[in-house]
Scaffold this motif. Structure first.
Motif, PDB file in Angstrom:
ATOM      1  N   ALA A  46       2.956  97.080   7.453  1.00 23.75           N
ATOM      2  CA  ALA A  46       1.599  96.836   7.939  1.00 23.75           C
ATOM      3  C   ALA A  46       1.061  95.513   7.410  1.00 23.75           C
ATOM      4  O   ALA A  46       0.352  94.784   8.116  1.00 23.75           O
ATOM      5  CB  ALA A  46       0.681  97.988   7.513  1.00 23.75           C
ATOM      6  N   GLU A  47       1.402  95.172   6.158  1.00 26.26           N
ATOM      7  CA  GLU A  47       0.916  93.921   5.577  1.00 26.26           C
ATOM      8  C   GLU A  47       1.400  92.708   6.357  1.00 26.26           C
ATOM      9  O   GLU A  47       0.733  91.668   6.392  1.00 26.26           O
ATOM     10  CB  GLU A  47       1.369  93.805   4.115  1.00 26.26           C
ATOM     11  CG  GLU A  47       0.690  94.765   3.158  1.00 26.26           C
ATOM     12  CD  GLU A  47       1.271  96.177   3.222  1.00 26.26           C
ATOM     13  OE1 GLU A  47       2.258  96.394   3.976  1.00 26.26           O
ATOM     14  OE2 GLU A  47       0.726  97.065   2.541  1.00 26.26           O
ATOM     15  N   ASP A  48       2.570  92.826   6.993  1.00 21.69           N
ATOM     16  CA  ASP A  48       3.103  91.711   7.781  1.00 21.69           C
ATOM     17  C   ASP A  48       2.201  91.405   8.969  1.00 21.69           C
ATOM     18  O   ASP A  48       2.113  90.253   9.405  1.00 21.69           O
ATOM     19  CB  ASP A  48       4.513  92.025   8.280  1.00 21.69           C
ATOM     20  CG  ASP A  48       5.504  92.186   7.137  1.00 21.69           C
ATOM     21  OD1 ASP A  48       5.284  91.556   6.083  1.00 21.69           O
ATOM     22  OD2 ASP A  48       6.470  92.945   7.291  1.00 21.69           O
ATOM     23  N   GLU A  49       1.576  92.446   9.501  1.00 25.94           N
ATOM     24  CA  GLU A  49       0.685  92.225  10.638  1.00 25.94           C
ATOM     25  C   GLU A  49      -0.477  91.325  10.235  1.00 25.94           C
ATOM     26  O   GLU A  49      -0.872  90.429  10.993  1.00 25.94           O
ATOM     27  CB  GLU A  49       0.158  93.556  11.169  1.00 25.94           C
ATOM     28  CG  GLU A  49      -0.739  93.414  12.377  1.00 25.94           C
ATOM     29  CD  GLU A  49      -1.048  94.737  13.038  1.00 25.94           C
ATOM     30  OE1 GLU A  49      -0.397  95.069  14.048  1.00 25.94           O
ATOM     31  OE2 GLU A  49      -1.950  95.436  12.535  1.00 25.94           O
ATOM     32  N   PHE A  50      -1.000  91.547   9.046  1.00 22.67           N
ATOM     33  CA  PHE A  50      -2.115  90.718   8.594  1.00 22.67           C
ATOM     34  C   PHE A  50      -1.640  89.325   8.173  1.00 22.67           C
ATOM     35  O   PHE A  50      -2.251  88.319   8.549  1.00 22.67           O
ATOM     36  CB  PHE A  50      -2.824  91.395   7.417  1.00 22.67           C
ATOM     37  CG  PHE A  50      -3.387  92.743   7.751  1.00 22.67           C
ATOM     38  CD1 PHE A  50      -4.344  92.890   8.739  1.00 22.67           C
ATOM     39  CD2 PHE A  50      -2.949  93.878   7.087  1.00 22.67           C
ATOM     40  CE1 PHE A  50      -4.860  94.140   9.060  1.00 22.67           C
ATOM     41  CE2 PHE A  50      -3.466  95.130   7.389  1.00 22.67           C
ATOM     42  CZ  PHE A  50      -4.422  95.260   8.380  1.00 22.67           C
ATOM     43  N   ASN A  51      -0.568  89.261   7.414  1.00 23.96           N
ATOM     44  CA  ASN A  51      -0.128  87.984   6.860  1.00 23.96           C
ATOM     45  C   ASN A  51       0.618  87.119   7.873  1.00 23.96           C
ATOM     46  O   ASN A  51       0.275  85.953   8.085  1.00 23.96           O
ATOM     47  CB  ASN A  51       0.764  88.227   5.632  1.00 23.96           C
ATOM     48  CG  ASN A  51       0.030  88.968   4.538  1.00 23.96           C
ATOM     49  OD1 ASN A  51      -1.172  88.801   4.365  1.00 23.96           O
ATOM     50  ND2 ASN A  51       0.745  89.808   3.793  1.00 23.96           N
TER      51      ASN A  51
ATOM     52  N   GLN B 286     -10.132  89.936   9.435  1.00 24.12           N
ATOM     53  CA  GLN B 286     -11.089  88.841   9.288  1.00 24.12           C
ATOM     54  C   GLN B 286     -10.793  88.032   8.026  1.00 24.12           C
ATOM     55  O   GLN B 286     -10.830  86.792   8.042  1.00 24.12           O
ATOM     56  CB  GLN B 286     -12.515  89.383   9.250  1.00 24.12           C
ATOM     57  CG  GLN B 286     -13.587  88.295   9.303  1.00 24.12           C
ATOM     58  CD  GLN B 286     -14.974  88.876   9.492  1.00 24.12           C
ATOM     59  OE1 GLN B 286     -15.275  89.970   9.025  1.00 24.12           O
ATOM     60  NE2 GLN B 286     -15.831  88.143  10.187  1.00 24.12           N
ATOM     61  N   GLN B 287     -10.482  88.722   6.942  1.00 20.93           N
ATOM     62  CA  GLN B 287     -10.157  88.026   5.699  1.00 20.93           C
ATOM     63  C   GLN B 287      -8.871  87.204   5.851  1.00 20.93           C
ATOM     64  O   GLN B 287      -8.800  86.052   5.407  1.00 20.93           O
ATOM     65  CB  GLN B 287     -10.007  89.039   4.568  1.00 20.93           C
ATOM     66  CG  GLN B 287     -11.304  89.708   4.164  1.00 20.93           C
ATOM     67  CD  GLN B 287     -11.095  90.873   3.212  1.00 20.93           C
ATOM     68  OE1 GLN B 287      -9.947  91.239   2.905  1.00 20.93           O
ATOM     69  NE2 GLN B 287     -12.171  91.482   2.757  1.00 20.93           N
ATOM     70  N   ALA B 288      -7.857  87.792   6.494  1.00 19.64           N
ATOM     71  CA  ALA B 288      -6.579  87.101   6.661  1.00 19.64           C
ATOM     72  C   ALA B 288      -6.727  85.867   7.544  1.00 19.64           C
ATOM     73  O   ALA B 288      -6.160  84.805   7.246  1.00 19.64           O
ATOM     74  CB  ALA B 288      -5.545  88.058   7.257  1.00 19.64           C
ATOM     75  N   LEU B 289      -7.494  85.988   8.618  1.00 20.60           N
ATOM     76  CA  LEU B 289      -7.718  84.839   9.499  1.00 20.60           C
ATOM     77  C   LEU B 289      -8.544  83.778   8.788  1.00 20.60           C
ATOM     78  O   LEU B 289      -8.320  82.564   8.969  1.00 20.60           O
ATOM     79  CB  LEU B 289      -8.421  85.290  10.782  1.00 20.60           C
ATOM     80  CG  LEU B 289      -7.554  86.086  11.762  1.00 20.60           C
ATOM     81  CD1 LEU B 289      -8.413  86.760  12.824  1.00 20.60           C
ATOM     82  CD2 LEU B 289      -6.515  85.183  12.426  1.00 20.60           C
ATOM     83  N   GLY B 290      -9.518  84.228   7.983  1.00 23.46           N
ATOM     84  CA  GLY B 290     -10.329  83.275   7.233  1.00 23.46           C
ATOM     85  C   GLY B 290      -9.496  82.448   6.274  1.00 23.46           C
ATOM     86  O   GLY B 290      -9.731  81.241   6.104  1.00 23.46           O
TER      87      GLY B 290
ATOM     88  N   ILE C 152      -9.450  80.011  10.066  1.00 24.08           N
ATOM     89  CA  ILE C 152      -9.963  80.370  11.390  1.00 24.08           C
ATOM     90  C   ILE C 152     -11.294  81.083  11.232  1.00 24.08           C
ATOM     91  O   ILE C 152     -11.386  82.120  10.573  1.00 24.08           O
ATOM     92  CB  ILE C 152      -8.972  81.274  12.147  1.00 24.08           C
ATOM     93  CG1 ILE C 152      -7.626  80.562  12.306  1.00 24.08           C
ATOM     94  CG2 ILE C 152      -9.530  81.669  13.509  1.00 24.08           C
ATOM     95  CD1 ILE C 152      -6.539  81.430  12.922  1.00 24.08           C
ATOM     96  N   LYS C 153     -12.337  80.542  11.836  1.00 26.24           N
ATOM     97  CA  LYS C 153     -13.641  81.192  11.819  1.00 26.24           C
ATOM     98  C   LYS C 153     -13.619  82.384  12.779  1.00 26.24           C
ATOM     99  O   LYS C 153     -13.069  82.295  13.876  1.00 26.24           O
ATOM    100  CB  LYS C 153     -14.737  80.213  12.231  1.00 26.24           C
ATOM    101  CG  LYS C 153     -14.963  79.078  11.242  1.00 26.24           C
ATOM    102  CD  LYS C 153     -16.103  78.178  11.709  1.00 26.24           C
ATOM    103  CE  LYS C 153     -16.349  77.066  10.713  1.00 26.24           C
ATOM    104  NZ  LYS C 153     -17.464  76.171  11.155  1.00 26.24           N
ATOM    105  N   THR C 154     -14.225  83.473  12.351  1.00 21.88           N
ATOM    106  CA  THR C 154     -14.216  84.680  13.174  1.00 21.88           C
ATOM    107  C   THR C 154     -15.605  85.300  13.234  1.00 21.88           C
ATOM    108  O   THR C 154     -16.468  85.024  12.408  1.00 21.88           O
ATOM    109  CB  THR C 154     -13.247  85.739  12.597  1.00 21.88           C
ATOM    110  OG1 THR C 154     -13.665  86.081  11.270  1.00 21.88           O
ATOM    111  CG2 THR C 154     -11.829  85.224  12.568  1.00 21.88           C
ATOM    112  N   SER C 155     -15.798  86.144  14.229  1.00 18.20           N
ATOM    113  CA  SER C 155     -16.997  86.970  14.330  1.00 18.20           C
ATOM    114  C   SER C 155     -16.553  88.397  14.597  1.00 18.20           C
ATOM    115  O   SER C 155     -15.907  88.678  15.600  1.00 18.20           O
ATOM    116  CB  SER C 155     -17.912  86.490  15.459  1.00 18.20           C
ATOM    117  OG  SER C 155     -19.002  87.378  15.628  1.00 18.20           O
ATOM    118  N   ALA C 156     -16.895  89.273  13.652  1.00 19.77           N
ATOM    119  CA  ALA C 156     -16.589  90.695  13.815  1.00 19.77           C
ATOM    120  C   ALA C 156     -17.872  91.505  13.782  1.00 19.77           C
ATOM    121  O   ALA C 156     -17.836  92.723  13.593  1.00 19.77           O
ATOM    122  CB  ALA C 156     -15.632  91.159  12.722  1.00 19.77           C
ATOM    123  N   ASP C 157     -19.016  90.829  13.960  1.00 21.51           N
ATOM    124  CA  ASP C 157     -20.309  91.513  13.899  1.00 21.51           C
ATOM    125  C   ASP C 157     -20.359  92.643  14.918  1.00 21.51           C
ATOM    126  O   ASP C 157     -20.121  92.438  16.105  1.00 21.51           O
ATOM    127  CB  ASP C 157     -21.455  90.533  14.183  1.00 21.51           C
ATOM    128  CG  ASP C 157     -21.629  89.528  13.058  1.00 21.51           C
ATOM    129  OD1 ASP C 157     -21.122  89.793  11.963  1.00 21.51           O
ATOM    130  OD2 ASP C 157     -22.261  88.491  13.280  1.00 21.51           O
TER     131      ASP C 157
END
Length: 644
Positions: free
Chosen positions: A305-310, A344-348, A352-357
């Motif tokens: 699962a960690e590979d998906e984020f990283n 969001q943390q991984a993309l940051g 990469i700026k993100t919006s997850a609001d």
């Protein structure tokens, strides 16, 4: 056919079609045609299932109108059915007729309402069943209360009316019901609230009450678009797909259009159609032709699962740079709040700026535990500063940090106010004054007096603060829940302005706008949206579909109900890819993570000191058969950009 729909001036119009066939585009074309032909944009109402769908409608309408006429899109009323109901109920005529204010309870405020309802002697489970019953009849637009059974139901109904009346508040499912009744029973009010043209997208997602409201708001034309096989629980807990399928049977003179060509990625729409057929016994509406991008759709399989984020985020960063894709045209779909935050943390970290609001519920916490409700307390403090006359804010303020949120004491205050014939806002200072004089009007009145005095002292001390001094005083600073919003402040806003922004974010969340802000969305919030590049993460059984679809302790009927609902959400997200679609799965995860996120574990293995859960890709891949995406290993995907 979309051009024909845009020119159709018949009073009642129904537009149906499979996923990706342009139902939303047809409504946008109709609105643009009206405006370009000289119609006043403010006389047009467009209804979406979610606030994210409403945001997408406005963005697409601006594009359809062209650069010169784009500002007209800001004058069109584009909203949800719930917000349309609030607007109706906020008119003077409706306030007088209903003797109610459309001050909706936020999610955490509803918890105080339930605690106050417990004073009837019913347990939380009993109250949940009763409130579910009320919601069912409100959503079903049962205009008579004859369904109430004397006893617990009647007691709960009366208590609910007392509590809401004292709070000056309203429940979200109650608002469309009251608004529709008002319009139906008050022709003059209907004339004042109505629009010349009403265009409703995904009509099947609305409740019966919401559908009735939408139709009552149309003076000259109502045009509805949808597909019952795409029904999602996002606009209402009880959508009414029959209201769409039977639209022409229940009304005379309905002009019907059926769109047959799918315009998004042809393989993505074929995948979505295959899932629709799998869930509807081959009776689902599917596209007859496909005329979109022919780009391959891919299922990438990671080890952990960690590979998906990283690793996936590393790939997306390279993809954006290589293709020069505007990040706002890319959406990452996540299965739960934990996935949203981690992604969001991984993309940051990749820049990469993100919006997850609003991807998932915003303000959460336990009001009974002050340590676990810091964000709720800060929000309530700001509410008190912005509007010291908001009874809901005072109710919350008086309840934090107590096992029962002081519901018994608050109930005695309501009874005292009723006996004295005064509103709660007058009863609060009256009780404080009596306690100061040495008398206690009711048991534990000292507690109410103490909380009220603390609140008044806080208001008097901070009422003139603005900007960052204001946010520090309210306790907003340093809290993750408010960081994104506080970063956008200029620093000179007063309490009313800051509170309005935060409440709107809580009640009507939307994505932060900007060409270079990637969007992270839940499945529900994909309804009504459309993106160039869609990435669906967490495609393992238990995350999608939810584990409830596999629970052996449930009945076959319950499992099928969950599976069907999850399939529609998944297919809906798949069909939103205009050009490219990528699904991401993994075969293993730390057992602790798998259990916390409710993944469907097939086996457990030991790996040194770690316990590893073995997982399956989402069952919807196999269901789609030949329409399913091809599978590629994560390392092979990374090698495309020399990232392996």
């Amino acid at each position: 056919m979309i051009e024909e729909i845009s020119a159709c001036d018949e009073r009642l119009v129904k537009v149906s079609g499979a996923a990706g066939t342009g139902k939303t585009a047809a409504l946008i074309a109709r609105a643009a045609r009206l405006i370009n032909d000289g119609a006043d944009p403010s006389t047009i109402l467009m209804v979406a299932s979610t606030t994210f769908g409403a945001q997408a409608l406005r963005e697409r309408l601006r594009a359809a109108l062209g650069e010169d006429n784009a500002p007209a899109a800001n004058e069109v009323a584009i909203t949800t059915a719930l917000n349309a109901a609030v607007a109706v109920l906020g008119t003077p005529a409706a306030c007088e007729a209903t003797d109610r204010k459309p001050r909706l309870l936020a999610g955490f405020e509803y918890n105080f309402f339930i605690e106050d309802m417990k004073t009837t002697g019913q347990s939380r489970r009993q109250l949940k069943n009763v409130m579910d019953l009320f919601d069912r009849h409100w959503c079903s637009y049962d205009t008579s209360e004859d369904w109430l059974i004397p006893g617990e139901q009647t007691v709960a109904w009366q208590r609910a009316q007392e509590v809401l009346g004292a709070l000056g508040a309203m429940l979200p499912n109650e608002a469309p019901y009251l608004a529709a009744r008002f319009l139906q029973e008050n022709p003059e009010g209907r004339a004042q609230c109505g629009f010349e043209v009403v265009l409703a997208d995904d009509f099947q997602n609305l409740s019966h009450a919401q559908q009735t409201l939408v139709c009552l708001l149309a003076n000259r034309q109502v045009m509805v678009a949808g597909n019952s096989n795409e029904t999602a629980t996002c606009a209402s807990p009880l959508p009414h797909p029959d209201g769409f399928t039977q639209f022409e049977n229940l009304r005379n003179g309905v002009t019907c259009f059926q769109l047959e060509t799918a315009f998004n990625n042809v393989k993505a729409t074929a995948f979505a159609d295959a899932l629709a057929v799998a869930g509807a016994d081959s009776q689902a509406l599917t596209a007859q032709k496909r005329d979109g991008s022919a780009t391959d759709i891919t299922l990438v399989k990671w080890n952990m699962a960690e590979d998906e984020f990283n690793s996936l985020t590393k790939y997306l960063r390279a993809l954006i740079a290589d293709r020069e894709i505007e990040e706002s045209q890319m959406c990452v779909v996540v299965p739960n709040k934990r996935w949203a935050r981690t992604m969001q943390q991984a993309l940051g970290k990749r820049g990469i700026k993100t919006s997850a609001d609003g991807a998932f519920p915003g303000l959460v916490g336990d009001p009974r535990d002050a340590a676990r409700s810091q964000a709720l307390i800060a929000f309530t403090k700001l509410n008190l500063l912005a509007n010291p006359e908001d009874v809901v804010a005072w109710r919350a303020w008086c309840g934090y940090g107590h096992q029962l949120t002081h519901s018994d004491t608050w109930g005695r205050l309501l009874e005292y106010a009723r006996q004295q014939g005064i509103p709660v806002l007058e009863a609060l200072p009256a009780v404080a004054q009596a306690v100061a004089g040495g008398t206690e009007p009711f048991m534990k009145a000292k507690l109410i007096a103490e909380r009220y005095n603390q609140g008044r002292e806080f208001i008097e001390k901070n009422s003139r603060r603005k900007g960052f001094g204001l946010t520090r005083a309210a306790g907003l600073d340093g809290l993750r829940e408010f960081k994104g919003t506080l970063d956008t402040l200029a620093g000179d806003e007063d309490a009313a302005t800051v509170y309005a922004v935060l409440r709107d974010k809580e009640m009507n969340p939307t994505f932060t706008e900007g060409a270079h802000i990637l969007r992270i969305s839940s499945y529900e919030n994909m309804v009504g949206c459309n993106y160039q590049y869609v990435v669906i993460t967490g495609c393992v059984d238990g995350l999608m579909p939810a584990r409830d679809a596999f629970e052996v302790v449930s009945t076959d009927e319950d499992r099928k109900r969950v599976m069907d609902a999850e399939r529609r959400l998944f297919a809906g997200a798949v069909a939103k890819a205009r050009d490219e679609l990528m699904l991401s799965t993994f075969s293993r995860a730390q057992l602790e993570l798998a259990e916390k996120t409710k993944m469907q574990v097939t086996r457990v293995r030991s790996d040194g000191d770690d316990r590893i859960a073995l997982l399956r890709p989402t069952t919807f891949i196999a269901e789609a058969r030949n329409a399913a995406p091809s599978t590629i290993g994560g390392q092979m995907l990374l090698s495309k950009y020399d990232l392996a």
